[in-house]
Design a protein around this motif. Structure first.
Motif, PDB file in Angstrom:
ATOM      1  N   SER A  87      59.437  54.659  11.747  1.00 35.06           N
ATOM      2  CA  SER A  87      59.326  53.638  12.789  1.00 35.06           C
ATOM      3  C   SER A  87      58.677  52.381  12.244  1.00 35.06           C
ATOM      4  CB  SER A  87      58.553  54.176  13.996  1.00 35.06           C
ATOM      5  OG  SER A  87      57.223  54.430  13.647  1.00 35.06           O
ATOM      6  N   SER A  88      57.691  52.535  11.388  1.00 29.28           N
ATOM      7  CA  SER A  88      57.059  51.375  10.770  1.00 29.28           C
ATOM      8  C   SER A  88      58.046  50.620   9.879  1.00 29.28           C
ATOM      9  CB  SER A  88      55.855  51.834   9.961  1.00 29.28           C
ATOM     10  OG  SER A  88      55.322  50.768   9.242  1.00 29.28           O
ATOM     11  N   LYS A  89      58.792  51.351   9.099  1.00 28.94           N
ATOM     12  CA  LYS A  89      59.746  50.714   8.174  1.00 28.94           C
ATOM     13  C   LYS A  89      60.890  50.034   8.936  1.00 28.94           C
ATOM     14  CE  LYS A  89      59.709  52.255   4.230  1.00 28.94           C
ATOM     15  NZ  LYS A  89      59.343  51.370   3.162  1.00 28.94           N
ATOM     16  N   ILE A  90      61.453  50.709   9.915  1.00 27.98           N
ATOM     17  CA  ILE A  90      62.563  50.133  10.681  1.00 27.98           C
ATOM     18  C   ILE A  90      62.073  48.965  11.542  1.00 27.98           C
ATOM     19  CG2 ILE A  90      64.243  50.617  12.517  1.00 27.98           C
ATOM     20  CD1 ILE A  90      64.427  53.473  11.294  1.00 27.98           C
ATOM     21  N   GLY A  91      60.884  49.109  12.123  1.00 27.36           N
ATOM     22  CA  GLY A  91      60.326  48.001  12.899  1.00 27.36           C
ATOM     23  C   GLY A  91      60.065  46.778  12.034  1.00 27.36           C
ATOM     24  N   GLY A  92      59.514  46.998  10.847  1.00 28.18           N
ATOM     25  CA  GLY A  92      59.276  45.884   9.922  1.00 28.18           C
ATOM     26  C   GLY A  92      60.573  45.213   9.509  1.00 28.18           C
ATOM     27  N   PHE A  93      61.598  46.013   9.288  1.00 29.04           N
ATOM     28  CA  PHE A  93      62.889  45.431   8.905  1.00 29.04           C
ATOM     29  C   PHE A  93      63.499  44.655  10.073  1.00 29.04           C
ATOM     30  CE2 PHE A  93      67.510  45.679   8.166  1.00 29.04           C
ATOM     31  CZ  PHE A  93      67.548  44.944   6.997  1.00 29.04           C
ATOM     32  N   ALA A  94      63.339  45.167  11.298  1.00 19.75           N
ATOM     33  CA  ALA A  94      63.855  44.457  12.472  1.00 19.75           C
ATOM     34  C   ALA A  94      63.139  43.113  12.650  1.00 19.75           C
ATOM     35  CB  ALA A  94      63.706  45.312  13.722  1.00 19.75           C
ATOM     36  N   ILE A  95      61.846  43.093  12.427  1.00 16.12           N
ATOM     37  CA  ILE A  95      61.094  41.826  12.512  1.00 16.12           C
ATOM     38  C   ILE A  95      61.593  40.857  11.447  1.00 16.12           C
ATOM     39  CG2 ILE A  95      58.813  40.799  12.158  1.00 16.12           C
ATOM     40  CD1 ILE A  95      57.665  43.347  13.510  1.00 16.12           C
ATOM     41  N   TYR A  96      61.813  41.351  10.238  1.00 14.00           N
ATOM     42  CA  TYR A  96      62.344  40.521   9.154  1.00 14.00           C
ATOM     43  C   TYR A  96      63.703  39.937   9.545  1.00 14.00           C
ATOM     44  CZ  TYR A  96      64.998  39.635   4.912  1.00 14.00           C
ATOM     45  OH  TYR A  96      65.811  39.074   3.981  1.00 14.00           O
ATOM     46  N   LEU A  97      64.578  40.787  10.140  1.00 13.67           N
ATOM     47  CA  LEU A  97      65.899  40.285  10.559  1.00 13.67           C
ATOM     48  C   LEU A  97      65.764  39.216  11.642  1.00 13.67           C
ATOM     49  CD1 LEU A  97      68.259  43.379  10.733  1.00 13.67           C
ATOM     50  CD2 LEU A  97      68.424  41.428   9.210  1.00 13.67           C
ATOM     51  N   GLY A  98      64.822  39.405  12.550  1.00 17.58           N
ATOM     52  CA  GLY A  98      64.588  38.395  13.586  1.00 17.58           C
ATOM     53  C   GLY A  98      64.155  37.072  12.987  1.00 17.58           C
ATOM     54  N   ILE A  99      63.278  37.137  11.999  1.00 20.42           N
ATOM     55  CA  ILE A  99      62.839  35.905  11.328  1.00 20.42           C
ATOM     56  C   ILE A  99      64.015  35.245  10.621  1.00 20.42           C
ATOM     57  CG2 ILE A  99      61.400  35.038   9.426  1.00 20.42           C
ATOM     58  CD1 ILE A  99      59.308  37.188  10.288  1.00 20.42           C
ATOM     59  N   MET A 100      64.837  36.036   9.949  1.00 17.92           N
ATOM     60  CA  MET A 100      66.020  35.476   9.274  1.00 17.92           C
ATOM     61  C   MET A 100      66.987  34.844  10.274  1.00 17.92           C
ATOM     62  SD  MET A 100      65.533  35.778   6.114  1.00 17.92           S
ATOM     63  CE  MET A 100      67.134  35.382   5.479  1.00 17.92           C
ATOM     64  N   LEU A 101      67.128  35.449  11.438  1.00 16.96           N
ATOM     65  CA  LEU A 101      67.988  34.904  12.484  1.00 16.96           C
ATOM     66  C   LEU A 101      67.493  33.533  12.921  1.00 16.96           C
ATOM     67  CD1 LEU A 101      70.268  35.768  14.722  1.00 16.96           C
ATOM     68  CD2 LEU A 101      68.244  35.968  16.133  1.00 16.96           C
ATOM     69  N   PHE A 102      66.186  33.424  13.153  1.00 13.71           N
ATOM     70  CA  PHE A 102      65.641  32.138  13.592  1.00 13.71           C
ATOM     71  C   PHE A 102      65.696  31.084  12.487  1.00 13.71           C
ATOM     72  CE2 PHE A 102      63.707  34.760  16.961  1.00 13.71           C
ATOM     73  CZ  PHE A 102      64.238  34.056  18.033  1.00 13.71           C
ATOM     74  N   ILE A 103      65.564  31.492  11.239  1.00 11.28           N
ATOM     75  CA  ILE A 103      65.716  30.536  10.132  1.00 11.28           C
ATOM     76  C   ILE A 103      67.143  30.001  10.104  1.00 11.28           C
ATOM     77  CG2 ILE A 103      65.807  30.357   7.606  1.00 11.28           C
ATOM     78  CD1 ILE A 103      63.347  32.209   7.532  1.00 11.28           C
ATOM     79  N   ASN A 104      68.122  30.876  10.290  1.00 12.03           N
ATOM     80  CA  ASN A 104      69.518  30.414  10.338  1.00 12.03           C
ATOM     81  C   ASN A 104      69.757  29.491  11.519  1.00 12.03           C
ATOM     82  OD1 ASN A 104      71.348  31.464   8.211  1.00 12.03           O
ATOM     83  ND2 ASN A 104      70.359  33.369   8.778  1.00 12.03           N
ATOM     84  N   LEU A 105      69.183  29.843  12.679  1.00 17.92           N
ATOM     85  CA  LEU A 105      69.335  28.962  13.842  1.00 17.92           C
ATOM     86  C   LEU A 105      68.724  27.591  13.572  1.00 17.92           C
ATOM     87  CD1 LEU A 105      68.623  31.308  16.873  1.00 17.92           C
ATOM     88  CD2 LEU A 105      70.760  30.195  16.276  1.00 17.92           C
ATOM     89  N   TYR A 106      67.580  27.582  12.902  1.00 20.80           N
ATOM     90  CA  TYR A 106      66.949  26.305  12.543  1.00 20.80           C
ATOM     91  C   TYR A 106      67.912  25.459  11.704  1.00 20.80           C
ATOM     92  CZ  TYR A 106      64.097  23.014   9.951  1.00 20.80           C
ATOM     93  OH  TYR A 106      63.624  21.866   9.371  1.00 20.80           O
ATOM     94  N   PHE A 107      68.552  26.088  10.720  1.00 16.59           N
ATOM     95  CA  PHE A 107      69.485  25.336   9.875  1.00 16.59           C
ATOM     96  C   PHE A 107      70.697  24.859  10.672  1.00 16.59           C
ATOM     97  CE2 PHE A 107      67.455  27.571   6.201  1.00 16.59           C
ATOM     98  CZ  PHE A 107      66.927  26.421   5.642  1.00 16.59           C
ATOM     99  N   PHE A 108      71.185  25.665  11.612  1.00 14.02           N
ATOM    100  CA  PHE A 108      72.316  25.226  12.434  1.00 14.02           C
ATOM    101  C   PHE A 108      71.920  24.040  13.300  1.00 14.02           C
ATOM    102  CE2 PHE A 108      73.920  29.818  12.232  1.00 14.02           C
ATOM    103  CZ  PHE A 108      74.709  29.534  11.130  1.00 14.02           C
TER     104      PHE A 108
END
Length: 128
Positions: A87-108
């Motif tokens: 749960s810690s590993k999957i949760g951390g990866f989900a948070i990382y994906l969320g950050i990557m999503l917002f970085i892409n939105l920023y660039f768009f």
């Protein structure tokens, strides 16, 4: 920890990480086509090609990161610790994906803003 439990952990973690990456990528790049068309002033071929390149880069970056953090280390031999580690590993990866999503939105959004700035007419300069 028993090797079998570690393999169970990997067998659970890897499909979830790949599914999350696939889901976020498809959602992001399906909806970003509008931004790309706006940035490239309606030139659909360039917008689609750029969007596909962003999507490929997103896959490579996130799958690579998911594989890089795949190591599970637990020293007690029970399922409770395995589930907590997962749960810690999957949760951390989900948070990382969320950050990557917002970085892409920023660039768009940034690209869309720059495209609109270039479309504005030059302000009138009175001559003397």
């Amino acid at each position: 920890m028993e090797t079998t439990k570690i393999l169970i952990g990997y067998a659970v973690y890897l499909p979830i990480a790949l599914f999350l990456t696939f889901y976020v990528s498809k959602t992001l790049f399906k909806n970003s086509k509008v931004y790309m068309l706006d940035i490239f002033k309606g030139r659909e071929e360039i917008a689609n090609a750029t969007n596909k390149l962003f999507e490929t880069g997103f896959y490579l970056l996130n799958i690579g990161f998911a594989l890089m953090i795949m190591k599970i280390t637990i020293y007690t031999n029970d399922y409770r610790n395995l589930i907590e580690a997962l749960s810690s590993k999957i949760g951390g990866f989900a948070i990382y994906l969320g950050i990557m999503l917002f970085i892409n939105l920023y660039f768009f959004f940034r690209g869309k803003r720059k495209a609109k700035e270039n479309q504005r007419p030059v302000p009138f300069q009175p001559s003397m």
